[in-house]
Design an enzyme around this catalytic site. Structure first.
Site, PDB file in Angstrom:
ATOM      1  N   LYS A 201       0.836  -1.216   0.000  1.00 47.46           N
ATOM      2  CA  LYS A 201       0.000   0.000   0.000  1.00 47.46           C
ATOM      3  C   LYS A 201       0.870   1.266   0.000  1.00 47.46           C
ATOM      4  CE  LYS A 201      -3.055   3.127   0.635  1.00 47.46           C
ATOM      5  NZ  LYS A 201      -3.933   3.584  -0.401  1.00 47.46           N
ATOM      6  N   CYS A 255      -3.057  10.724   1.167  1.00 49.72           N
ATOM      7  CA  CYS A 255      -2.301   9.504   0.845  1.00 49.72           C
ATOM      8  C   CYS A 255      -0.946   9.822   0.233  1.00 49.72           C
ATOM      9  CB  CYS A 255      -3.108   8.642  -0.123  1.00 49.72           C
ATOM     10  SG  CYS A 255      -4.569   7.950   0.640  1.00 49.72           S
TER      11      CYS A 255
HETATM   12  N1  LIG Z   1      -9.064   9.560   2.155  1.00 45.12           N
HETATM   13  C1  LIG Z   1      -8.540   8.780   1.239  1.00 45.12           C
HETATM   14  O1  LIG Z   1      -8.628   9.063   0.042  1.00 45.12           O
HETATM   15  C2  LIG Z   1      -7.826   7.491   1.603  1.00 45.12           C
HETATM   16  C3  LIG Z   1      -7.569   6.537   0.609  1.00 45.12           C
HETATM   17  C4  LIG Z   1      -6.963   5.335   0.946  1.00 45.12           C
HETATM   18  C5  LIG Z   1      -6.595   5.120   2.281  1.00 45.12           C
HETATM   19  N2  LIG Z   1      -6.824   6.062   3.230  1.00 45.12           N
HETATM   20  C6  LIG Z   1      -6.445   5.774   4.613  1.00 45.12           C
HETATM   21  O2  LIG Z   1      -7.622   5.448   5.349  1.00 45.12           O
HETATM   22  C7  LIG Z   1      -7.475   5.870   6.711  1.00 45.12           C
HETATM   23  C8  LIG Z   1      -8.644   6.761   7.091  1.00 45.12           C
HETATM   24  O3  LIG Z   1      -8.590   7.919   6.281  1.00 45.12           O
HETATM   25  P1  LIG Z   1      -9.844   8.869   6.094  1.00 45.12           P
HETATM   26  O4  LIG Z   1      -9.512   9.753   4.952  1.00 45.12           O
HETATM   27  O5  LIG Z   1     -11.107   8.080   6.062  1.00 45.12           O
HETATM   28  O6  LIG Z   1      -9.781   9.694   7.482  1.00 45.12           O
HETATM   29  P2  LIG Z   1     -10.877  10.694   8.058  1.00 45.12           P
HETATM   30  O7  LIG Z   1     -10.137  11.670   8.880  1.00 45.12           O
HETATM   31  O8  LIG Z   1     -11.766  11.161   6.952  1.00 45.12           O
HETATM   32  O9  LIG Z   1     -11.783   9.779   9.010  1.00 45.12           O
HETATM   33  C9  LIG Z   1     -11.307   9.157  10.142  1.00 45.12           C
HETATM   34  C10 LIG Z   1     -12.439   9.090  11.162  1.00 45.12           C
HETATM   35  O10 LIG Z   1     -11.965   8.315  12.274  1.00 45.12           O
HETATM   36  C11 LIG Z   1     -12.513   8.869  13.470  1.00 45.12           C
HETATM   37  N3  LIG Z   1     -11.700   8.360  14.568  1.00 45.12           N
HETATM   38  C12 LIG Z   1     -10.390   8.601  14.831  1.00 45.12           C
HETATM   39  N4  LIG Z   1      -9.987   7.871  15.879  1.00 45.12           N
HETATM   40  C13 LIG Z   1     -11.065   7.169  16.305  1.00 45.12           C
HETATM   41  C14 LIG Z   1     -11.266   6.239  17.346  1.00 45.12           C
HETATM   42  N5  LIG Z   1     -10.282   5.856  18.154  1.00 45.12           N
HETATM   43  N6  LIG Z   1     -12.505   5.706  17.497  1.00 45.12           N
HETATM   44  C15 LIG Z   1     -13.515   6.081  16.684  1.00 45.12           C
HETATM   45  N7  LIG Z   1     -13.365   6.939  15.664  1.00 45.12           N
HETATM   46  C16 LIG Z   1     -12.162   7.472  15.482  1.00 45.12           C
HETATM   47  C17 LIG Z   1     -12.451  10.368  13.227  1.00 45.12           C
HETATM   48  O11 LIG Z   1     -13.358  11.045  14.078  1.00 45.12           O
HETATM   49  C18 LIG Z   1     -12.823  10.450  11.737  1.00 45.12           C
HETATM   50  O12 LIG Z   1     -14.212  10.640  11.555  1.00 45.12           O
HETATM   51  C19 LIG Z   1      -6.125   6.561   6.802  1.00 45.12           C
HETATM   52  O13 LIG Z   1      -5.168   5.640   7.238  1.00 45.12           O
HETATM   53  C20 LIG Z   1      -5.835   6.946   5.349  1.00 45.12           C
HETATM   54  O14 LIG Z   1      -4.448   7.045   5.095  1.00 45.12           O
HETATM   55  C21 LIG Z   1      -7.457   7.237   2.926  1.00 45.12           C
END
Ligand SMILES: NC(=O)c1ccc[n+]([C@@H]2O[C@H](COP(=O)([O-])OP(=O)(O)OC[C@H]3O[C@@H](n4cnc5c(N)ncnc54)[C@H](O)[C@@H]3O)[C@@H](O)[C@H]2O)c1
Length: 406
Positions: A201, A255
């Site tokens: 990844k 990312c």
């Molecule tokens: N956004 C993208 O395009 C994308 C693409 C591929 C992978 N990712 C990966 O996916 C993961 C999540 O990214 P995202 O963009 O969805 O993040 P985000 O910030 O949009 O969402 C994360 C959510 O997790 C919640 N959260 C944090 N800690 C928590 C806990 N302990 N218990 C409950 N809720 C909790 C936050 O309140 C938030 O709503 C990351 O590792 C990111 O690198 C993101």
């Protein structure tokens, strides 16, 4: 029942997809406002097809709460930023989420981590906290890493059509989790070990960062010696084995601009190319600033408030501004005590920066130099309204010879 932890850009669509596919799903997020919104039928971000998916999933019985659920399948999609100084992964969100799962989960539970993590993170941070509770991995708890590849703007399509990876300690658990994802994913699902899933990844996003950096470096070389980088890339790409990407004002998002740092942080002596690529991409907002300054000099414009940045998001047609080149550029201006530049983005409906406009027409009326930072469809469809303005087009969407480029 599947408990999806973290209902952001990744967790929410995944939870909805699973609910649509017939699983009983409960989404958990510690953000109280977000849960209130979702329970009132309001989505927290815009995404093609998300409203329909939300409606279907609600009918199928998905629910949202701040509480972790007692069950035996968890999907964790919480943030994984990097630590500013060391550049290593900040595992604290994932550790907190896993700890909260361990507080409530049933025996023989599967914890699927979707968050992007650096290679070895599960060994380093997650196995020890399970062992510390005298739980046996492979018996009481099964660990899986199922990283996500979807792109904002096309998430729903990609959830169904992208190939995906599942890393587990044994083939039985990997296959079980594959069955869950197969309920909505029509593409190949590759089974592997956890470390290979973690590394692949991060490698994917690092590959994209390095390739973009190459295009950006070409843009700088061409600018220094008055060559047309777009023409040169177009010709070079006629070679059957060359595929250079397009330069731009910088790299943002959650990312590509983040994950390569995990490798630099963990392998500082082995990541010369990756570090250089990061630096080149991070230098692009400053390159844009120097282009703006050149244009101001040519046209004897002294007041920075006559300059308008179009676009605040990190890519076109989404509302995600994380690490966006425009925010990076504004940060640079602020560091140099320069204030007053105008900003507008059709996708950002609330004030997040100074001098932000919410009407395209009013924004244009106030400026002399328009800097296109994001190629939203809106500006592509309104090119007629740009006459009379000096334009710096960092996304190469306008053909006009009089338009300035990167
Ligand atoms: N956004 C993208 O395009 C994308 C693409 C591929 C992978 N990712 C990966 O996916 C993961 C999540 O990214 P995202 O963009 O969805 O993040 P985000 O910030 O949009 O969402 C994360 C959510 O997790 C919640 N959260 C944090 N800690 C928590 C806990 N302990 N218990 C409950 N809720 C909790 C936050 O309140 C938030 O709503 C990351 O590792 C990111 O690198 C993101």
């Amino acid at each position: 029942m599947i408990n999806v932890i973290g209902l952001g850009y990744i967790g929410l669509p995944t939870a909805l997809m699973l609910a649509k596919s017939g699983y009983k799903v409960i989404g958990t997020d510690y953000n109280v406002d977000l849960i209130k919104k979702l329970n009132s039928g309001i989505l927290s971000f815009e995404e093609k097809g998300l409203t329909d998916l939300f409606t279907i999933s609600l009918k199928k019985g998905i629910s949202f709460t701040t509480q972790y659920q007692k069950t035996n399948i968890y999907i964790i999609a919480v943030p994984t930023p990097f630590l500013n100084l060391s550049k290593k992964l900040d595992p604290s969100f994932v550790i907190n989420a896993v700890n909260s799962v361990l507080d409530v989960c049933l025996p023989n539970s599967i914890i699927i981590i979707e968050s992007t993590i650096s290679p070895g993170s599960i060994d380093k941070y997650i196995r020890p906290i399970i062992n510390a509770r005298n739980l046996t991995i492979g018996k009481d708890i099964h660990l899986v890493h199922a990283p996500e590849r979807i792109i904002p703007g096309n998430m729903i399509f990609e959830l169904e059509n992208n190939s995906r990876t599942i890393g587990a300690d044994n083939i039985e658990i990997a296959s079980l989790v594959k069955n869950i994802y197969q309920s909505f994913c029509k593409s190949e699902i590759v089974l592997t070990d956890i470390r290979s899933a973690e590394m692949s990844k991060v490698v994917e996003n690092t590959f994209r960062d390095v390739n973009i950096a190459f295009a950006n470096e070409l843009a700088k070389i061409c600018r220094a010696d008055n060559m047309d980088v777009y023409e040169i890339i177009k010709i070079a790409n006629k070679h059957p084995r060359v595929k250079i990407l397009q330069p731009g004002p910088g790299v943002g998002g959650h990312c590509i601009s983040v994950d390569p740092w995990f490798l630099v942080g963990d392998y500082p002596d082995l990541t010369n190319l990756i570090l250089t690529a990061r630096k080149i991409n991070d230098s692009m907002p400053i390159h844009v600033l120097s282009r703006i300054s050149e244009i101001m000099k040519i046209h004897n414009i002294k007041d920075v408030s006559k300059v308008g940045l179009y676009g605040l998001t990190y890519k076109e047609n989404v509302d995600d501004t994380r690490e966006s080149p425009t925010l990076q550029l504004l940060h640079q201006l602020e560091k140099n005590l320069s204030f007053g530049i105008k900003v507008y983005d059709p996708f950002i409906k609330s004030k997040i920066v100074e001098n932000q406009f919410f009407s395209f027409d009013k924004f244009l009326k106030d400026i002399e130099i328009l800097v296109i930072m994001v190629a939203h469809d809106e500006i592509k469809s309104k090119t007629d309204s740009l006459s009379g303005l000096l334009i710096l087009d960092t996304k190469n969407i306008l053909n006009d010879k009089k338009v300035y480029k990167l």
